[in-house]
Write an enzyme that holds these catalytic residues in place. Sequence first.
Site, mmCIF file in Angstrom:
data_model
loop_
_atom_site.group_PDB
_atom_site.id
_atom_site.type_symbol
_atom_site.label_atom_id
_atom_site.label_comp_id
_atom_site.label_asym_id
_atom_site.label_seq_id
_atom_site.Cartn_x
_atom_site.Cartn_y
_atom_site.Cartn_z
ATOM 1 N N GLY A 261 0.839 -1.191 0.000
ATOM 2 C CA GLY A 261 0.000 0.000 0.000
ATOM 3 C C GLY A 261 0.868 1.233 0.000
ATOM 4 O O GLY A 261 1.451 1.591 1.031
ATOM 5 N N GLY B 169 -1.039 11.953 8.686
ATOM 6 C CA GLY B 169 -1.531 12.424 7.404
ATOM 7 C C GLY B 169 -0.426 12.662 6.392
ATOM 8 O O GLY B 169 0.628 12.018 6.418
ATOM 9 N N LYS C 126 -6.000 4.351 18.595
ATOM 10 C CA LYS C 126 -6.093 5.197 17.405
ATOM 11 C C LYS C 126 -7.548 5.598 17.160
ATOM 12 O O LYS C 126 -7.841 6.718 16.740
ATOM 13 C CB LYS C 126 -5.539 4.458 16.187
ATOM 14 C CG LYS C 126 -5.663 5.224 14.858
ATOM 15 C CD LYS C 126 -4.986 6.581 14.906
ATOM 16 C CE LYS C 126 -4.744 7.179 13.527
ATOM 17 N NZ LYS C 126 -5.898 7.259 12.654
ATOM 18 N N GLU D 207 -10.133 13.816 17.944
ATOM 19 C CA GLU D 207 -9.902 14.714 16.807
ATOM 20 C C GLU D 207 -11.219 15.279 16.276
ATOM 21 O O GLU D 207 -11.316 16.469 15.949
ATOM 22 C CB GLU D 207 -9.166 13.947 15.718
ATOM 23 C CG GLU D 207 -8.866 14.718 14.449
ATOM 24 C CD GLU D 207 -8.228 13.815 13.412
ATOM 25 O OE1 GLU D 207 -8.810 13.671 12.315
ATOM 26 O OE2 GLU D 207 -7.158 13.246 13.687
#
Length: 300
Positions: free
Chosen positions: A7, A114, A163, A170
């Site tokens: 990936g 990110g 997470k 978030e």
Amino acid sequence: MQLGMVGLGKMGGNMAARLRDKGHEVVGFDFNPELRDVESLAELAQRLAAPRTIWLMVPAGDPTRQTIEQLAEVLESGDLLIEGGNSHYIDDRRRADELSERGIGYLDAGVSGGVWGRQEGYGIMVGGDPENVARAEPVFTALTPENGGYVHAGGVGAGHFVKMVHNGIEYGMMQAFAEGYELMAASDIVDDVPGTFDSWREGTVVRSWLLDLLVRALREDPELEAIRGYAQDSGEGRWTVQAAVDHAVPAPVISAALFARFASRQEDSPAMKVVAALRHQFGGHEVTSSGDDPERDPES
């Protein structure tokens, strides 16, 4: 270390690049032929010296499940698989048990950072047996900033669980910034909304990377005119709320932030149509076709 990366999209590709920058050897596979170093998962296994370590960074759900099933056929006893996508923690123990029957180790790794991760470093949250974690630790420390950002959170499933909670937090932080922006923009008091957010980046208790990114966005488009008021959810916000229900833990902020994203997808809210209709029925309040009351109503 030598590592296989499956990936090579926005996250996996930048992670592979950072690892190479740090001196690790990365052999990458992606279903996009323009990105990959090898043509198949079988060739990936052949290129890596045993015992192999492979990091999986593909979308959660069926893509992850199918890729793990394919990897299980080409890996051998003693190899280690690190699942770094945003998978549901409930799936991790089942996957670990299935791979364990073949002698293959399994770690679940939550990854945050990110598109800025290659430059700034990633946050890595790992679940699994201590022996497997120690084996892969050089990769974890290379991916994270020098002053921290890596934790062995617990056994299998703990990495993806924390997470998930991280992403739920978030959601709440982003929603709070969003509501503050709308309130200041709607007032006739604040003349410089972008400048206000910029000033908060130093010395205040709300300074954060998310605030830095908001200021960046406002510099590019102060009125956010090019942005559509629509926010998708990754699924982890839903899982966080469900876990809160399962453990009887109140999570009103995260829940409200998730529901706010749902509301963003409605051009004309059916629920608000009901509210407008009820106000008209019990109070005779006039409503426009868009559901707006033309006169301020003293009664909610």
